[in-house]
Structure formats: structure tokens, C-alpha cells
Scaffold this motif. Structure first.
Motif, PDB file in Angstrom:
ATOM      1  N   CYS A 218      -0.472 -19.251  93.673  1.00 55.75           N
ATOM      2  CA  CYS A 218       0.068 -18.586  94.867  1.00 55.75           C
ATOM      3  C   CYS A 218       0.923 -17.383  94.498  1.00 55.75           C
ATOM      4  CB  CYS A 218       0.888 -19.591  95.671  1.00 55.75           C
ATOM      5  SG  CYS A 218       1.817 -18.900  97.053  1.00 55.75           S
ATOM      6  N   PHE A 219       1.687 -17.504  93.408  1.00 58.77           N
ATOM      7  CA  PHE A 219       2.644 -16.460  93.039  1.00 58.77           C
ATOM      8  C   PHE A 219       2.116 -15.454  92.025  1.00 58.77           C
ATOM      9  CE2 PHE A 219       6.159 -19.779  93.974  1.00 58.77           C
ATOM     10  CZ  PHE A 219       6.140 -19.438  95.324  1.00 58.77           C
ATOM     11  N   THR A 220       0.816 -15.515  91.706  1.00 60.21           N
ATOM     12  CA  THR A 220       0.290 -14.614  90.667  1.00 60.21           C
ATOM     13  C   THR A 220       0.096 -13.185  91.149  1.00 60.21           C
ATOM     14  OG1 THR A 220      -1.946 -15.353  91.220  1.00 60.21           O
ATOM     15  CG2 THR A 220      -0.868 -16.407  89.330  1.00 60.21           C
ATOM     16  N   GLU A 221      -0.084 -12.964  92.453  1.00 62.42           N
ATOM     17  CA  GLU A 221      -0.350 -11.621  92.963  1.00 62.42           C
ATOM     18  C   GLU A 221       0.933 -10.796  92.976  1.00 62.42           C
ATOM     19  OE1 GLU A 221      -1.615  -8.476  93.548  1.00 62.42           O
ATOM     20  OE2 GLU A 221      -3.261  -9.922  93.670  1.00 62.42           O
TER      21      GLU A 221
ATOM     22  N   SER B  64      10.885 -15.189  89.950  1.00 67.74           N
ATOM     23  CA  SER B  64      12.211 -15.215  89.324  1.00 67.74           C
ATOM     24  C   SER B  64      12.106 -15.419  87.826  1.00 67.74           C
ATOM     25  CB  SER B  64      13.066 -16.325  89.934  1.00 67.74           C
ATOM     26  OG  SER B  64      12.490 -17.594  89.679  1.00 67.74           O
ATOM     27  N   SER B  65      11.003 -16.020  87.380  1.00 69.68           N
ATOM     28  CA  SER B  65      10.783 -16.256  85.959  1.00 69.68           C
ATOM     29  C   SER B  65       9.294 -16.433  85.730  1.00 69.68           C
ATOM     30  CB  SER B  65      11.539 -17.509  85.495  1.00 69.68           C
ATOM     31  OG  SER B  65      11.198 -17.831  84.157  1.00 69.68           O
ATOM     32  N   SER B  66       8.850 -16.071  84.541  1.00 65.56           N
ATOM     33  CA  SER B  66       7.429 -16.232  84.231  1.00 65.56           C
ATOM     34  C   SER B  66       7.049 -17.689  84.041  1.00 65.56           C
ATOM     35  CB  SER B  66       7.073 -15.446  82.963  1.00 65.56           C
ATOM     36  OG  SER B  66       7.837 -15.908  81.851  1.00 65.56           O
ATOM     37  N   LYS B  67       8.037 -18.525  83.741  1.00 66.40           N
ATOM     38  CA  LYS B  67       7.797 -19.948  83.549  1.00 66.40           C
ATOM     39  C   LYS B  67       8.599 -20.754  84.567  1.00 66.40           C
ATOM     40  CE  LYS B  67       6.818 -19.662  78.592  1.00 66.40           C
ATOM     41  NZ  LYS B  67       7.196 -20.178  77.236  1.00 66.40           N
ATOM     42  N   PRO B  68       8.131 -21.960  84.887  1.00 68.66           N
ATOM     43  CA  PRO B  68       8.881 -22.770  85.855  1.00 68.66           C
ATOM     44  C   PRO B  68      10.209 -23.236  85.285  1.00 68.66           C
ATOM     45  CG  PRO B  68       7.125 -24.076  84.864  1.00 68.66           C
ATOM     46  CD  PRO B  68       6.918 -22.654  84.408  1.00 68.66           C
ATOM     47  N   THR B  69      11.144 -23.485  86.180  1.00 66.40           N
ATOM     48  CA  THR B  69      12.423 -24.073  85.791  1.00 66.40           C
ATOM     49  C   THR B  69      12.263 -25.581  85.714  1.00 66.40           C
ATOM     50  OG1 THR B  69      13.638 -22.300  86.891  1.00 66.40           O
ATOM     51  CG2 THR B  69      14.842 -24.336  86.443  1.00 66.40           C
ATOM     52  N   LEU B  70      12.787 -26.180  84.654  1.00 64.17           N
ATOM     53  CA  LEU B  70      12.691 -27.623  84.453  1.00 64.17           C
ATOM     54  C   LEU B  70      14.064 -28.257  84.638  1.00 64.17           C
ATOM     55  CD1 LEU B  70      10.443 -27.669  81.236  1.00 64.17           C
ATOM     56  CD2 LEU B  70       9.730 -27.674  83.631  1.00 64.17           C
TER      57      LEU B  70
ATOM     58  N   ARG C 242       9.265 -23.489  90.837  1.00 62.76           N
ATOM     59  CA  ARG C 242       8.849 -22.082  90.773  1.00 62.76           C
ATOM     60  C   ARG C 242       9.443 -21.358  91.979  1.00 62.76           C
ATOM     61  NH1 ARG C 242       4.880 -21.098  86.869  1.00 62.76           N
ATOM     62  NH2 ARG C 242       3.822 -22.979  86.110  1.00 62.76           N
ATOM     63  N   VAL C 243      10.076 -20.231  91.722  1.00 57.94           N
ATOM     64  CA  VAL C 243      10.745 -19.443  92.761  1.00 57.94           C
ATOM     65  C   VAL C 243      10.179 -18.035  92.743  1.00 57.94           C
ATOM     66  CG1 VAL C 243      12.948 -18.537  93.593  1.00 57.94           C
ATOM     67  CG2 VAL C 243      12.850 -20.808  92.535  1.00 57.94           C
ATOM     68  N   ALA C 244       9.909 -17.501  93.938  1.00 56.96           N
ATOM     69  CA  ALA C 244       9.427 -16.121  94.038  1.00 56.96           C
ATOM     70  C   ALA C 244       9.972 -15.481  95.308  1.00 56.96           C
ATOM     71  CB  ALA C 244       7.903 -16.080  94.045  1.00 56.96           C
ATOM     72  N   THR C 245      10.151 -14.163  95.252  1.00 59.00           N
ATOM     73  CA  THR C 245      10.629 -13.386  96.396  1.00 59.00           C
ATOM     74  C   THR C 245       9.491 -12.544  96.939  1.00 59.00           C
ATOM     75  OG1 THR C 245      12.838 -13.266  95.431  1.00 59.00           O
ATOM     76  CG2 THR C 245      12.314 -11.676  97.167  1.00 59.00           C
ATOM     77  N   ARG C 246       9.360 -12.549  98.253  1.00 56.29           N
ATOM     78  CA  ARG C 246       8.300 -11.768  98.906  1.00 56.29           C
ATOM     79  C   ARG C 246       8.610 -10.281  98.776  1.00 56.29           C
ATOM     80  NH1 ARG C 246       4.497  -9.397 100.803  1.00 56.29           N
ATOM     81  NH2 ARG C 246       3.348  -9.943 102.705  1.00 56.29           N
ATOM     82  N   THR C 247       7.622  -9.504  98.335  1.00 51.24           N
ATOM     83  CA  THR C 247       7.822  -8.061  98.227  1.00 51.24           C
ATOM     84  C   THR C 247       7.668  -7.403  99.593  1.00 51.24           C
ATOM     85  OG1 THR C 247       5.499  -7.526  97.849  1.00 51.24           O
ATOM     86  CG2 THR C 247       6.815  -8.163  95.921  1.00 51.24           C
ATOM     87  N   GLY C 248       7.834  -6.093  99.612  1.00 51.38           N
ATOM     88  CA  GLY C 248       7.745  -5.370 100.874  1.00 51.38           C
ATOM     89  C   GLY C 248       6.337  -5.073 101.341  1.00 51.38           C
ATOM     90  N   LEU C 249       5.338  -5.294 100.483  1.00 52.03           N
ATOM     91  CA  LEU C 249       3.967  -5.013 100.882  1.00 52.03           C
ATOM     92  C   LEU C 249       3.476  -6.056 101.868  1.00 52.03           C
ATOM     93  CD1 LEU C 249       2.344  -3.974  97.478  1.00 52.03           C
ATOM     94  CD2 LEU C 249       3.191  -2.503  99.306  1.00 52.03           C
ATOM     95  N   THR C 250       2.651  -5.646 102.803  1.00 56.33           N
ATOM     96  CA  THR C 250       2.147  -6.566 103.821  1.00 56.33           C
ATOM     97  C   THR C 250       0.812  -7.175 103.453  1.00 56.33           C
ATOM     98  OG1 THR C 250       1.104  -4.721 105.005  1.00 56.33           O
ATOM     99  CG2 THR C 250       3.329  -5.359 105.672  1.00 56.33           C
ATOM    100  N   GLN C 251       0.106  -6.604 102.501  1.00 48.76           N
ATOM    101  CA  GLN C 251      -1.176  -7.165 102.102  1.00 48.76           C
ATOM    102  C   GLN C 251      -1.491  -6.751 100.669  1.00 48.76           C
ATOM    103  OE1 GLN C 251      -4.056  -5.624 104.809  1.00 48.76           O
ATOM    104  NE2 GLN C 251      -3.926  -3.536 104.077  1.00 48.76           N
ATOM    105  N   VAL C 252      -2.414  -7.479 100.081  1.00 51.31           N
ATOM    106  CA  VAL C 252      -2.809  -7.192  98.713  1.00 51.31           C
ATOM    107  C   VAL C 252      -3.729  -5.980  98.704  1.00 51.31           C
ATOM    108  CG1 VAL C 252      -3.968  -8.071  96.666  1.00 51.31           C
ATOM    109  CG2 VAL C 252      -2.715  -9.633  98.165  1.00 51.31           C
ATOM    110  N   PRO C 253      -3.420  -4.946  97.884  1.00 49.62           N
ATOM    111  CA  PRO C 253      -4.327  -3.810  97.791  1.00 49.62           C
ATOM    112  C   PRO C 253      -5.685  -4.241  97.251  1.00 49.62           C
ATOM    113  CG  PRO C 253      -2.195  -3.346  96.759  1.00 49.62           C
ATOM    114  CD  PRO C 253      -2.229  -4.796  97.040  1.00 49.62           C
ATOM    115  N   ARG C 254      -6.755  -3.843  97.919  1.00 45.63           N
ATOM    116  CA  ARG C 254      -8.093  -4.199  97.467  1.00 45.63           C
ATOM    117  C   ARG C 254      -8.554  -3.243  96.369  1.00 45.63           C
ATOM    118  NH1 ARG C 254     -11.388  -5.577 103.071  1.00 45.63           N
ATOM    119  NH2 ARG C 254     -10.039  -7.312 103.712  1.00 45.63           N
TER     120      ARG C 254
END
Length: 323
Positions: free
Chosen positions: A264-267, A274-280, A298-310
Motif C-alpha cells: 500500500c505504501f510503496t507508491e 516514516s521509515s523504509s523498514k517497519p518499527t518493531l 508501518r507509518v506513512a503520510t499522505r502526499t499532496g498528489l491526488t492520484q498516481v501519475p500514469r
């Protein structure tokens, strides 16, 4: 979907549950300051209580399928008043719930995907081979197919596929054959019956301290509650549900869950991890709460883009595509 009112101080608060990586979750949501967060797996309310105490500007909507857990949380979270709302529902309906209430975006989502200690330790739920109880395994015991009904419905090959795919058990064919034999002989009705069937297939020896029936119990529980389908539904809408700058914090407990969360967080166009590896969990937490040892946050912050560039078709000049 039912909202659970916060009320009544006269009911007994029971069954304490140790919250996994509570401080790490609180820290993950610190950048928000204020806003609306959904706790998709409220359980016994530990993460929600910690967030509400640490961040006075936050409000939380908590979802859970387990009515007993909701009743516990109703008391635990009552001091926070209107800052918290509880909903009896699976988190797969989150998108519909938000639309129904006219909420376009959330500021945060937290999901602890583990089974709680009170659930595992309740023999009547049938979630653990440690206690003898009915083969139920449902998170919401008010409806749905039990584990025993699932085993009865599936063919031997289908049951083997469930154990292989959801339990990552290589010896699934032998296990499924023994389970179906016990069922067809009317010798399968309790958790201990199921464990005996697995032991008959594999032998009683523990591998690295793990009971031989662990993977089979995990697989059947996941199938009964459609846990991976629910998680896929949640991860599939996160990028549309969170506003830019919104925070998602997901705690998984086995590799099947963690793969979905990681994917889910790879895009990078949508998420800043927040980190390339999960927190344990820390060693201190694992000592206090051994059941936390397999948790990954695993923690991630939503960026400002509304969709993935094709990606552009082969041979197209990017400068021409922008005109």
C-alpha cells in the motif's frame, strides 16, 4: 452499522488488554495537531485512549466487530465525551460510513490488526488451541459462518488451499485430510478436537517453540473473518480517504498482512513513509507482552498528489505530453 452510545458507569469494566506499541503510535500522530482520526480496529480502546490523551485536538471514530470490546471501550473512553464515537461494524465499510455522514476526508487512520488477548483467552470464542471451546472463531458472534461451518462447507482440497494460503502451511494436504476425516466421523466440535486432528497429521513436536496447529488455527480464523479481504479494502481506499498530510499507521502481525500494508505504501507519489523498514516493539515491551513480538508498525503520510501519475506510452516525449 450501529453507533454505540457512550453511557452508564454502573457496568463492570473487565479484561484489561496490553496495547501494542502505544507510544510509537502516539508519536506517529503528533504532526497532526488536530483533526478526525479513525481507529479501524478499536478493540479495547488502548490506542484511541492514548491518542485522545496525548493530542487534545484530535477526535476519533472507532470501528469494531466485537460487541464485548466495544462495551469495554464505551466505559474506558467515556471521559472524552463527544471527542469519540464508537461504531459496531467491520472496517471494510469505512468508505460507505464516511459517505453516509458527509465526511470527505480523514486526518488519520490507525489499525491494529492483531487478535487481542481477551479474545484469545476466551474459550467460548474458539480462537486458541490453549483452551477447549466451540469451533467458532468469529470476531462478531452475532452473525456469520463459524469455523466448524466453514470446515463442513469446504471440500478437502478447498480446506487444504485455505490452510496453505492463509496459514502458509506446507503440509496443508495432510492436515486437511485429517480434519475432514474427524469431521465426517462426528469427532470435530471443539478447539481441542481440531488440534488433535492437526497433531495426528504432523505429530506433536513443536518447531522453534511453536505448536504444530498454530498455522492451521491462523488460517481458519482469517478465512472465517475474511481478514485479508477487509485489509485489502482498507488499504485500497486509504489514499482517497486521507487528506494531504494525513497519517496512516497500520500494525500487522503476520507476513500476509504486512505484505498488503507494505504494498500500500510503496507508491512514492502518494505516500511518504516514516521509515523504509517497519518499527518493531522494543525488547522491554516484548518482555512485558510476549504477544507483541511479531508486531510490525508501518507509518506513512499522505502526499499532496491526488492520484498516481500514469507512465507515458513508449516513445512519447514528456515535454510533448505536458502541452
Amino acid at each position: 452499522m450501529r453507533a454505540i452510545a457512550l453511557a452508564s458507569d454502573d457496568e463492570e469494566i473487565r479484561r484489561p488488554h496490553v496495547t501494542v506499541m502505544r507510544d510509537e503510535v502516539v508519536e506517529a500522530f503528533a504532526p497532526l495537531g488536530s483533526g478526525l482520526v479513525v481507529d479501524a480496529t478499536l478493540g479495547y480502546g488502548g490506542h484511541t485512549e492514548a491518542l485522545l490523551r496525548a493530542h487534545p485536538g484530535l477526535s476519533v471514530v472507532g470501528f469494531d466487530r466485537d460487541l464485548e470490546a466495544l462495551q469495554f471501550s464505551r466505559h474506558r473512553l467515556a471521559p472524552f465525551g463527544e471527542r469519540v464515537q464508537l461504531v459496531h461494524a467491520r472496517f471494510g465499510v469505512l468508505s460507505d460510513w464516511l459517505a453516509h455522514h458527509g465526511i470527505s476526508h480523514l486526518d488519520g487512520v490507525i489499525a491494529d490488526l492483531g487478535v487481542s488477548s481477551p479474545q484469545l483467552d476466551d474459550a467460548e470464542r474458539g480462537l486458541s488451541f490453549r483452551f477447549e471451546g466451540p469451533l467458532d472463531m468469529r470476531m462478531d458472534r452475532s452473525h456469520g459462518e463459524t469455523a466448524l461451518e466453514l470446515i463442513a462447507r469446504l471440500s478437502q482440497d478447498e480446506l487444504a488451499d485455505v490452510i496453505f494460503e492463509l496459514g502458509e502451511e506446507r503440509r496443508s494436504r495432510r492436515i486437511a485430510a485429517c480434519i475432514k476425516q474427524e469431521h465426517d466421523s462426528d469427532k470435530l466440535s471443539t478447539t481441542h478436537d481440531l488440534r488433535r486432528a492437526v497433531v495426528r497429521a504432523l505429530g506433536p513436536r513443536r518447531v522453534a517453540g511453536v505448536d504444530p496447529s498454530t498455522r492451521t488455527f491462523q488460517a481458519i480464523r482469517i478465512a472465517v473473518n475474511r481478514e485479508l479481504d477487509e485489509l485489502a479494502s482498507l488499504t485500497g481506499i486509504l489514499h482517497r480517504t486521507l487528506r494531504p498530510g494525513g497519517v496512516a499507521a497500520l500494525i500487522s502481525f503476520h507476513s500476509l498482512e504486512d505484505r498488503l500494508v507494505k504494498r500500500c505504501f510503496t507508491e512514492r507519489a502518494l505516500w511518504k513513509k516514516s521509515s523504509s523498514k517497519p518499527t518493531l516493539p522494543t525488547l522491554a515491551e516484548r518482555d512485558v507482552n510476549p504477544r507483541s513480538r511479531s508486531a510490525k508498525l508501518r507509518v506513512a503520510t499522505r502526499t499532496g498528489l491526488t492520484q498516481v501519475p500514469r507512465p507515458l506510452p513508449e516513445g512519447v516525449d514528456p515535454r510533448e505530453a505536458q502541452r
